[in-house]
Write a protein that holds these residues in place. Structure first.
Motif, mmCIF file in Angstrom:
data_model
loop_
_atom_site.group_PDB
_atom_site.id
_atom_site.type_symbol
_atom_site.label_atom_id
_atom_site.label_comp_id
_atom_site.label_asym_id
_atom_site.label_seq_id
_atom_site.Cartn_x
_atom_site.Cartn_y
_atom_site.Cartn_z
ATOM 1 N N ILE A 305 0.832 -1.212 0.000
ATOM 2 C CA ILE A 305 0.000 0.000 0.000
ATOM 3 C C ILE A 305 0.863 1.259 0.000
ATOM 4 N N THR A 306 1.983 1.210 0.716
ATOM 5 C CA THR A 306 2.834 2.405 0.807
ATOM 6 C C THR A 306 3.507 2.741 -0.529
ATOM 7 N N THR A 307 3.475 1.801 -1.482
ATOM 8 C CA THR A 307 4.055 2.080 -2.812
ATOM 9 C C THR A 307 3.001 2.623 -3.771
ATOM 10 N N GLN A 308 1.729 2.664 -3.357
ATOM 11 C CA GLN A 308 0.645 3.081 -4.247
ATOM 12 C C GLN A 308 0.405 4.595 -4.176
ATOM 13 N N PRO A 309 -0.070 5.173 -5.291
ATOM 14 C CA PRO A 309 -0.499 6.578 -5.225
ATOM 15 C C PRO A 309 -1.689 6.714 -4.275
ATOM 16 N N ASP A 310 -1.751 7.794 -3.521
ATOM 17 C CA ASP A 310 -2.813 7.968 -2.518
ATOM 18 C C ASP A 310 -4.207 7.817 -3.112
ATOM 19 N N ASP A 311 -4.408 8.370 -4.333
ATOM 20 C CA ASP A 311 -5.765 8.373 -4.895
ATOM 21 C C ASP A 311 -6.159 7.028 -5.495
ATOM 22 N N LYS A 312 -5.200 6.078 -5.575
ATOM 23 C CA LYS A 312 -5.512 4.753 -6.128
ATOM 24 C C LYS A 312 -5.127 3.630 -5.163
ATOM 25 N N SER A 313 -4.901 3.977 -3.912
ATOM 26 C CA SER A 313 -4.443 2.987 -2.940
ATOM 27 C C SER A 313 -5.582 2.047 -2.541
ATOM 28 N N LEU A 314 -5.199 0.927 -1.950
ATOM 29 C CA LEU A 314 -6.212 -0.012 -1.442
ATOM 30 C C LEU A 314 -7.087 0.679 -0.407
ATOM 31 N N PHE A 315 -6.504 1.521 0.437
ATOM 32 C CA PHE A 315 -7.288 2.314 1.399
ATOM 33 C C PHE A 315 -8.431 3.041 0.679
ATOM 34 N N ALA A 340 -16.997 -6.869 6.100
ATOM 35 C CA ALA A 340 -15.703 -7.368 5.612
ATOM 36 C C ALA A 340 -14.760 -6.208 5.289
ATOM 37 N N LEU A 341 -15.296 -5.144 4.688
ATOM 38 C CA LEU A 341 -14.474 -3.980 4.341
ATOM 39 C C LEU A 341 -13.882 -3.321 5.579
ATOM 40 N N PHE A 342 -14.724 -3.098 6.581
ATOM 41 C CA PHE A 342 -14.238 -2.425 7.784
ATOM 42 C C PHE A 342 -13.326 -3.326 8.608
ATOM 43 N N ASP A 343 -13.517 -4.647 8.490
ATOM 44 C CA ASP A 343 -12.594 -5.578 9.143
ATOM 45 C C ASP A 343 -11.210 -5.448 8.507
ATOM 46 N N ALA A 344 -11.170 -5.321 7.174
ATOM 47 C CA ALA A 344 -9.891 -5.144 6.466
ATOM 48 C C ALA A 344 -9.218 -3.838 6.892
ATOM 49 N N LEU A 345 -9.980 -2.759 6.939
ATOM 50 C CA LEU A 345 -9.415 -1.471 7.353
ATOM 51 C C LEU A 345 -8.889 -1.529 8.785
ATOM 52 N N ARG A 346 -9.635 -2.203 9.652
ATOM 53 C CA ARG A 346 -9.213 -2.330 11.061
ATOM 54 C C ARG A 346 -7.852 -3.024 11.155
ATOM 55 N N MET A 347 -7.681 -4.123 10.406
ATOM 56 C CA MET A 347 -6.417 -4.856 10.475
ATOM 57 C C MET A 347 -5.275 -4.048 9.874
ATOM 58 N N LEU A 348 -5.566 -3.287 8.831
ATOM 59 C CA LEU A 348 -4.514 -2.517 8.172
ATOM 60 C C LEU A 348 -3.957 -1.406 9.053
ATOM 61 N N VAL A 349 -4.810 -0.805 9.916
ATOM 62 C CA VAL A 349 -4.343 0.338 10.734
ATOM 63 C C VAL A 349 -4.181 -0.023 12.208
ATOM 64 N N ASP A 350 -4.126 -1.309 12.503
ATOM 65 C CA ASP A 350 -3.949 -1.749 13.889
ATOM 66 C C ASP A 350 -2.509 -1.469 14.338
ATOM 67 N N VAL A 351 -2.320 -0.415 15.106
ATOM 68 C CA VAL A 351 -0.959 -0.004 15.497
ATOM 69 C C VAL A 351 -0.307 -0.993 16.451
ATOM 70 N N GLU A 352 -1.115 -1.788 17.140
ATOM 71 C CA GLU A 352 -0.550 -2.792 18.054
ATOM 72 C C GLU A 352 0.195 -3.875 17.288
ATOM 73 N N ASN A 353 -0.135 -3.999 15.989
ATOM 74 C CA ASN A 353 0.456 -5.061 15.184
ATOM 75 C C ASN A 353 1.109 -4.453 13.941
ATOM 76 N N MET A 354 1.894 -3.391 14.159
ATOM 77 C CA MET A 354 2.490 -2.671 13.032
ATOM 78 C C MET A 354 3.981 -2.463 13.262
ATOM 79 N N GLU A 355 4.762 -2.774 12.218
ATOM 80 C CA GLU A 355 6.200 -2.555 12.309
ATOM 81 C C GLU A 355 6.479 -1.053 12.390
ATOM 82 N N LEU A 356 7.482 -0.695 13.175
ATOM 83 C CA LEU A 356 7.815 0.720 13.405
ATOM 84 C C LEU A 356 8.093 1.438 12.088
#
Length: 382
Positions: A305-315, A340-356
């Protein structure tokens, strides 16, 4: 010891829970297989499950399989008797034969399982197991179901006959475990069947993981512009099933190797293509696959996701679906998709499970634009 008896076959059986070396074993004679001996046969196999020691069960299993000529096997003669009784529509005998065959399965013996799961024997065994006198839904026609065309559809042609045979074997084990005898299996027999299924699925996965042409053909179909909707759905289901099997059956190292291969073949491009599909069914299948991937390891998806343009990102795509005012008119109830969509968003921004190293990039893409877009429908509703 095991002896041939004049009227049948003889087995020396210490009772369960007794000291086999200290007590005199009692002797059981397996009577000749015929309709008039059914009750006697039934009692022996019932006792085998409830009273025999483990050694005695093993001895009994050896005896019912022990013949050079398969047609002379005791278990084969039981199956022949079943066919005779079914042809005569002798329901009372068929109910007894169900009980005998059920208890043969409950002997929980590996060689008996090998016989039952053999593709030449399985349908005959299932026939006997159709006549459960206590089935809450009446007789279930397992044979008709398992012989129906396209039961196991090859979405992508399998690379070898061995893989095909193993997949069919897994289906037979699972069907016996989860459908035919789900109500009556004891814990130890259930565990044995589960172990058989695990080992067989592991072998299938090993073979498919190394079948590069098979994996390439699957992704070629998924990313082709010429495939029809039904074909696309079948391919998404195939990829999702392969992923689920790997999560269940592979060790982390093997799993990681396969998932890297799937990513290099175009897994993320599949998300890009189908997450915004105009067809709700395809969108839903893609979102469920995405959630399986995120639940297993969210880090590679975040990195992508971090390699995608903001306006075309999976987010952005996930939020655009949630904010599509016309989607409800096209699709009707979208509750499952929204969850299902909001479950995906929740996992993507879960800071407890995110590399620094990912935190700043990922959260920078999410806040404030994506968060505000998520809240738009809530604000409009309020």
């Amino acid at each position: 010891g095991d002896l041939e008896g004049a009227g049948g076959r003889v087995i020396s059986c210490p009772a369960a829970g007794t000291g086999e070396d200290d007590e005199e074993p009692y002797t059981v004679v397996l009577p000749t297989v015929c309709a008039t001996n059914l009750e006697q046969m039934n009692q022996i196999f019932q006792d085998a499950v409830t009273k025999f020691s483990l050694t005695s069960k093993e001895n009994l299993a050896v005896i019912i399989l022990n013949q050079d000529d398969e047609e002379e096997m005791y278990i084969v003669k039981i199956l022949h008797l079943f066919e005779e009784c079914e042809n005569r529509r002798d329901l009372q005998s068929l109910y007894v034969l169900y009980n005998i065959m059920k208890n043969i399965v409950l002997l929980n013996d590996s060689k008996v399982f090998d016989f039952i799961m053999d593709k030449n024997n399985f349908l005959h065994v299932l026939g006997a197991l159709e006549y459960d006198p206590f089935s809450p839904n009446g007789r279930l026609d397992h044979r008709a179901f398992l012989t129906s065309p396209n039961l196991l559809k090859e979405v992508v042609p399998l690379p070898s006959e061995e893989i095909q045979d193993r997949i069919h074997y897994s289906y037979r084990v699972q069907y016996l475990q989860e459908v035919v005898l789900a109500r009556v299996l004891d814990d130890s027999t259930f565990a044995s069947l589960k172990a058989m299924l695990f080992m067989n699925n592991y072998e299938v996965l090993q073979m498919l993981s190394n079948a590069n042409e098979y994996l390439e053909a699957m992704f070629d179909g998924l990313l082709s512009v010429s495939e029809g909707r039904d074909r696309q759905r079948d391919l998404l289901n195939l990829l999702s099933e392969l992923y689920s099997m790997a999560v269940k059956n592979f060790a982390p190292e093997e799993r990681g190797k396969l998932f890297q291969a799937l990513e290099s073949l175009g897994l993320f491009q599949v998300f890009d293509r189908y997450i915004c599909a105009k067809d709700l069914d395809l969108c839903m299948h893609c979102c469920l696959l995405l959630n399986k991937v995120l639940a297993n390891d969210v880090s590679p998806v975040r990195a992508w996701i971090t390699t995608q343009p903001d306006d075309k990102s999976l987010f952005r795509k996930l939020v655009d679906i949630a904010n599509d005012d016309t989607a409800m008119e096209r699709y009707g109830d979208m509750t499952s998709l929204y969850l299902a969509l909001f479950d995906a968003l929740r996992m993507l921004v879960d800071v407890e499970n995110m590399e620094l190293t990912q935190k700043e990039l990922v959260l920078g893409m999410f806040y404030p634009d994506i968060l505000e877009a998520i809240l738009q429908p809530v604000e409009r509703a309020g």
